[in-house]
Design a protein around this motif. Structure first.
Motif, PDB file in Angstrom:
ATOM      1  N   ALA A 121       0.826  -1.206   0.000  1.00 50.94           N
ATOM      2  CA  ALA A 121       0.000   0.000   0.000  1.00 50.94           C
ATOM      3  C   ALA A 121       0.864   1.262   0.000  1.00 50.94           C
ATOM      4  CB  ALA A 121      -0.927  -0.013   1.220  1.00 50.94           C
ATOM      5  N   LEU A 122       1.894   1.295   0.828  1.00 48.45           N
ATOM      6  CA  LEU A 122       2.750   2.471   0.890  1.00 48.45           C
ATOM      7  C   LEU A 122       3.539   2.658  -0.404  1.00 48.45           C
ATOM      8  CD1 LEU A 122       4.105   2.254   4.555  1.00 48.45           C
ATOM      9  CD2 LEU A 122       2.301   3.734   3.659  1.00 48.45           C
ATOM     10  N   SER A 123       3.922   1.574  -1.039  1.00 50.78           N
ATOM     11  CA  SER A 123       4.653   1.675  -2.306  1.00 50.78           C
ATOM     12  C   SER A 123       3.772   2.268  -3.401  1.00 50.78           C
ATOM     13  CB  SER A 123       5.171   0.303  -2.730  1.00 50.78           C
ATOM     14  OG  SER A 123       6.094  -0.200  -1.788  1.00 50.78           O
ATOM     15  N   ILE A 124       2.513   1.838  -3.451  1.00 47.75           N
ATOM     16  CA  ILE A 124       1.583   2.392  -4.435  1.00 47.75           C
ATOM     17  C   ILE A 124       1.373   3.877  -4.180  1.00 47.75           C
ATOM     18  CG2 ILE A 124      -0.789   2.297  -5.305  1.00 47.75           C
ATOM     19  CD1 ILE A 124      -0.759  -0.706  -4.509  1.00 47.75           C
ATOM     20  N   LYS A 125       1.153   4.233  -2.910  1.00 41.49           N
ATOM     21  CA  LYS A 125       0.933   5.635  -2.546  1.00 41.49           C
ATOM     22  C   LYS A 125       2.158   6.486  -2.908  1.00 41.49           C
ATOM     23  CE  LYS A 125       0.167   8.513   1.587  1.00 41.49           C
ATOM     24  NZ  LYS A 125      -1.058   9.213   1.173  1.00 41.49           N
ATOM     25  N   LYS A 126       3.338   5.970  -2.609  1.00 32.33           N
ATOM     26  CA  LYS A 126       4.572   6.723  -2.822  1.00 32.33           C
ATOM     27  C   LYS A 126       4.788   7.035  -4.297  1.00 32.33           C
ATOM     28  CE  LYS A 126       9.505   6.452  -1.611  1.00 32.33           C
ATOM     29  NZ  LYS A 126      10.540   5.598  -0.961  1.00 32.33           N
ATOM     30  N   LYS A 127       4.445   6.098  -5.168  1.00 32.99           N
ATOM     31  CA  LYS A 127       4.738   6.257  -6.585  1.00 32.99           C
ATOM     32  C   LYS A 127       3.572   6.853  -7.382  1.00 32.99           C
ATOM     33  CE  LYS A 127       8.726   4.400  -5.902  1.00 32.99           C
ATOM     34  NZ  LYS A 127       9.948   5.253  -5.951  1.00 32.99           N
TER      35      LYS A 127
END
Length: 952
Positions: A121-127
């Motif tokens: 989830a954090l990776s999707i949000k970050k990118k």
């Protein structure tokens, strides 16, 4: 002309030759469990890079055919470097598997319950380019959130409407529920809610069907634009790299209902034919008993004497006692024909049966009587969604994708079975019992008040009611409760969408990408809110009519779990308990033979056809969007979306003078031009600063668009006319967002930001005097008459204390809060339609404070989480005529839930969850006094215990 064609052909040939001489790289990234989204894939020479999408796929295009070094990195995983010799055309790397890095974080990822989902989830949000929050499937399942709305409430800025103990609607950043776009795989879900609103009810959608939830608060042009509050996209499951068969079984108990619940789910995923064909199937059933006690208070707000408007007309003790059953089946099939061409098909078949028998017992102070009614509410909601599509690499620069889909939702009541099919709906049998004496708690003016509103010391304490009967024989008596009215409410609604869309993505170079596409949506909608009324001749004074039936003449059953009846306020309402009709007895009453034998006539309003409408809405949208990497740290995203709408609505209007119904039809068209611009600044690998301007809108409700009109000449003063308005325009919003994100190395995040919305064409029920054919009428009609503003700030932190040693290293916190303020001006009119005041208030449903706070522990195969959800006070209903002293507001509400998992083995887990630990009531009140309740509802504690087994 021939020279021009030859030149054009030479250019096309040159471009094709150039594209063929270039290279592209495609592949997928996975771990030992499944595909990984948001993985960094970078060519070290030149720093050209991308991130993997939701199914772990990546594509690097427009590359020179030469030797390169490809670096792959992901939080908590060992980095991978590959040396490649690129060939012209497409270079397919297949699936690349990553492994966990060593250290404390590795243990969290391997043995943790929520950490792998949080990384995704954090990776999707970050990118992402949009300002969004993300939940992954595993994280959704770690709290007792059994439907989609309850899962979304855990996200920053989101709040829910709870209907009899279960969330069914979502508000984002304090905007009305219908202002949020609810998507399923990028397509807006239909909405078959009562009244023709745009609000998609989410209690019908189980969480087992969901892979990711994306809440976009500042959208990009490739997302549907009718999303002032935000866009909530539910992404369905796709087949992972590893075969999967998970089974979950659970059972629970509802304390107020005194009944058990159960749920089960199966998820199967497998890839065939050398991983080219992927299949994932999910089935879910959730059958839960529920019970809610609701006290509803009706005030005398229409009194001519202002001092008597807070008098209490009636107090109603309602018990909902029923069951809800969600049955869903979903699946995705994807097929990779080759490295350039992929196809997919998706489906969701979902049925929600909401059976709500309701007992209602009134103290009717205004008419000196008891009222008892029994209704058998059986709401059937079905949602079906089907989609096929494909993705195609035309060359090393150009990608083309497409899809066609069909979504439909139906909300229907189909009882009682003894009535003709065109007269079915929600059946209600009402009984009344006149008092011999009176209620003795009246004030000096003869009315009943709350103690704090009473002109003397005589009045009610709503949580300890004493009716002070003046005659001891005036108790609620089945042998004296006479059947005086039968009503069937027809609330059937149907919404169907057929859609087709395509997108082109062109990578000019490593810094600049253009995306464009178009979409056509064809909607058919039908709705009705039609009351059918049947009255006995004896109650109307018709001579020789059959005698009125009493409750004791019919079959009844024991009051359901009477020991828990309003237990929160003691036994003060117990005198209103009466054994209810059985379901079959109610159905027998609603039969043509019973109606005829007992002198019931059909006294339904002649204006009923005005409560029914049919609509078609065709929307043609297109967009152009560019992404430009200005520097290594700064990315610009800009573009425009255009949505053109053709709306046709058919209904009827009623003339009270001639008592005639006339069909009416209206066509309206409007265009929404929506520019958008984002700036994303990556200060370093862990920090993003985002700024965005977006223009969005929300369409009017279908119920407001109906061209029908009704006349009411029964009140004093001018004749009142209620109209729809097929010429309504959408409400538009200019949105400004600034957000900072700091990603912690231990799978955590700190966020802070502000937002502002400037709203125009706000739709409000306008009251004015209109002259028609020389006669003045007091007319109520929805109009685009108001502007409004909404602004606020968001804060959030997710932190794992992995730096703490031993046992304490498993603790973590997850906190987010949103502060919101809005301004809306409401004109107040006198009986002749003249403006006498301008009231300032907030938008309906907007709370000043929302927050989620959770403490969790995750280590040694054990996970627990205790989470609180707070929704502050909000104005729910605006009374335009009388002003803020008669607005209905909701009190602040704080609920606490608990969940825990324990791994018995690598494949078998036991889970437990408990909802509503604090048994927090949902309460609404009138005016400024929070104790002047209009309703107070308790739903009690409920929970589940179960097993999850990962077969493979």
């Amino acid at each position: 002309m021939k020279k021009q064609l030859l030149l054009f052909g030479m250019i096309l040939f040159g471009l094709n030759f150039y594209a063929q001489s270039r290279s592209s790289i495609v592949g997928k990234i996975s771990d030992d469990k499944g595909y990984l989204p948001g993985v960094n894939v970078v060519i070290l020479e030149g720093n050209n890079g991308v991130t993997t999408d939701l199914d772990g796929s990546f594509q690097l295009t427009n590359l020179v055919s030469e030797k390169i070094k490809l670096a792959i990195s992901y939080l908590g995983y060992k980095g991978i470097t590959k040396e490649l010799k690129l060939e012209p055309g497409i270079n397919n790397l297949g699936t690349i598997t990553m492994t966990e890095d060593e250290g404390v974080l590795s243990e969290v990822i391997i043995k943790g319950f929520t950490a792998p989902s949080q990384i995704k989830a954090l990776s999707i949000k970050k990118k992402s380019f949009a300002i969004m929050d993300v939940l992954a499937a595993d994280a959704v399942g770690k709290l007792p959130d059994r439907n989609a709305a309850e899962a979304v409430q855990r996200m920053p800025g989101a709040s829910v409407n709870r209907y009899h103990g279960e969330a069914n609607s979502v508000s984002v950043r304090g905007t009305p529920f219908g202002w949020n776009s609810v998507l399923y795989n990028g397509n807006r879900l239909p909405s078959a809610s009562a009244g023709g609103t745009r609000n998609t009810l989410l209690d019908a959608i189980p969480t087992e069907m969901i892979q990711y939830i994306q809440l976009s608060k500042a959208i990009t042009p490739d997302i549907e634009g009718d999303a002032i509050g935000g866009s909530i996209d539910f992404i369905s499951r796709t087949a992972q790299s590893k075969d999967m068969l998970n089974v979950s079984l659970g059972a629970g108990y509802n304390e107020r209902a005194g009944k058990s619940t159960y749920n089960g789910s199966v998820v199967f995923g497998k890839r065939f034919f050398d991983k080219k064909l992927g299949v994932v199937l999910a089935a879910s059933i959730w059958d839960r008993a529920f019970s809610t006690d609701e006290m509803v208070v009706d005030y005398n707000i229409n009194a001519t004497n202002v001092d008597q408007r807070y008098a209490i007309n009636s107090v109603n003790a309602k018990r909902y006692f029923g069951s809800r059953k969600t049955t869903a089946f979903s699946g995705t099939i994807d097929y990779e024909l080759n490295a350039s061409n992929k196809f997919f098909g998706k489906f969701l078949i979902d049925k929600f049966d909401d059976v709500r028998p309701v007992n209602e017992s009134f103290y009717d102070f205004a008419k000196k009587r008891y009222v008892y009614s029994y209704r058998y509410s059986y709401y059937e909601t079905s949602l079906n969604a089907f989609e096929i599509g494909g993705s195609h690499l035309i060359d090393s620069k150009l990608k083309f994708d497409w899809s066609v889909s069909h979504n439909e939702m139906e909300y229907v009541l189909n009882t009682p079975p003894n009535m003709p099919s065109d007269k079915r709906g929600l059946p209600i049998a009402q009984f009344t019992q006149k008092l011999v004496g009176d209620f003795g708690n009246r004030a000096t003016d003869g009315l009943v008040y709350n103690l704090f509103d009473s002109p003397d010391a005589n009045g009610l304490d709503l949580f300890n009611i004493d009716p002070k009967l003046t005659n001891s024989n005036d108790y609620l008596d089945p042998s004296r409760l006479q059947l005086t009215q039968l009503v069937i409410y027809q609330l059937n609604n149907y919404d169907k969408d057929n859609m087709g869309q395509f997108n082109f993505t062109y990578n000019s170079d490593s810094n600049f990408t253009i995306k464009t596409g178009a979409k056509a949506k064809f909607k058919d909608y039908s709705g009705m809110m039609t009351p059918l009324a049947y009255l006995p001749g004896a109650s109307l004074g018709i001579p020789n009519s059959p005698a009125l039936k009493t409750l004791s003449d019919f079959q009844t059953e024991a009051y359901p779990n009477r020991s828990t009846f309003f237990k929160e306020i003691g036994g003060s309402l117990s005198p209103l308990i009466v054994n209810p009709l059985t379901k079959n007895a109610l159905f027998d009453i609603f039969s043509p033979s019973f109606l005829a034998d007992n002198g019931f006539g059909d006294y339904s309003s002649k204006s009923n056809p005005t409560t029914q409408f049919d609509a078609s809405e065709d929307v043609f949208s297109s967009y152009l969007m560019g992404t430009y990497k200005l520097t290594d740290k700064t990315t610009l995203i800009g573009g425009v979306r255009n949505e053109y709408t053709i709306l046709k609505v058919k209904s009827s209007k009623y003339d009270a003078g001639t008592k005639t119904v006339t069909p009416v039809e209206n066509t309206n068209t409007y265009n929404a031009f929506l520019p958008m611009f984002h700036v994303k600044y990556a200060a370093n690998d862990n920090m993003n600063i985002r700024a965005a301007y977006t223009r969005t809108y929300t369409r009017p409700n279908f119920g407001d668009l109906s061209p029908g009109e009704t006349y009411d000449a029964t009140s004093a003063g001018l004749v009142r006319v209620t109209k729809g308005n097929p010429d309504l325009l959408p409400t538009f919003s200019n949105n400004f967002d600034l957000m900072g994100e700091y990603f912690l190395n231990d799978i955590g995040l700190i966020t802070a930001g502000v937002f502002y919305k400037d709203l125009s064409n706000y739709i409000f029920k306008d009251l004015s005097v209109q002259n028609m054919n020389g006669v003045d009428y007091l007319t109520t009609q929805p109009k685009n008459v108001k502007n409004a503003t909404l602004y606020g700030a968001e804060f959030g932190i997710t932190k794992r204390f992995t730096e703490w040693k031993n046992f304490f290293g498993g603790f973590g916190v997850d906190v987010n809060a949103t502060l919101i303020k809005s301004n809306l001006e409401v004109n107040r009119f006198d009986t002749n339609g003249n403006v006498v005041a301008v009231d300032k208030t907030t938008l309906p449903n907007q709370s000043g404070l929302l927050f989620n706070a959770a403490i969790f522990y995750e280590k040694y195969g054990f996970m627990f989480k205790i989470a609180g959800n707070y929704r502050g006070k909000s104005v729910e209903t605006i009374n335009q005529n009388l002003g803020p002293d008669y607005y209905v507001s909701a009190r602040s509400n704080f609920t606490v839930d608990f969940s825990a998992d324990y791994s018995i083995s690598d494949k078998l887990k036991v889970f437990m969850n408990v909802r509503n630990l604090t048994n927090e009531p949902f309460q609404q009140y009138l005016g400024s006094n929070k104790n002047r309740y209009t309703s107070s509802e308790w739903s009690a504690i409920n929970g589940q215990l179960g097993l999850k087994y990962q077969i493979f």
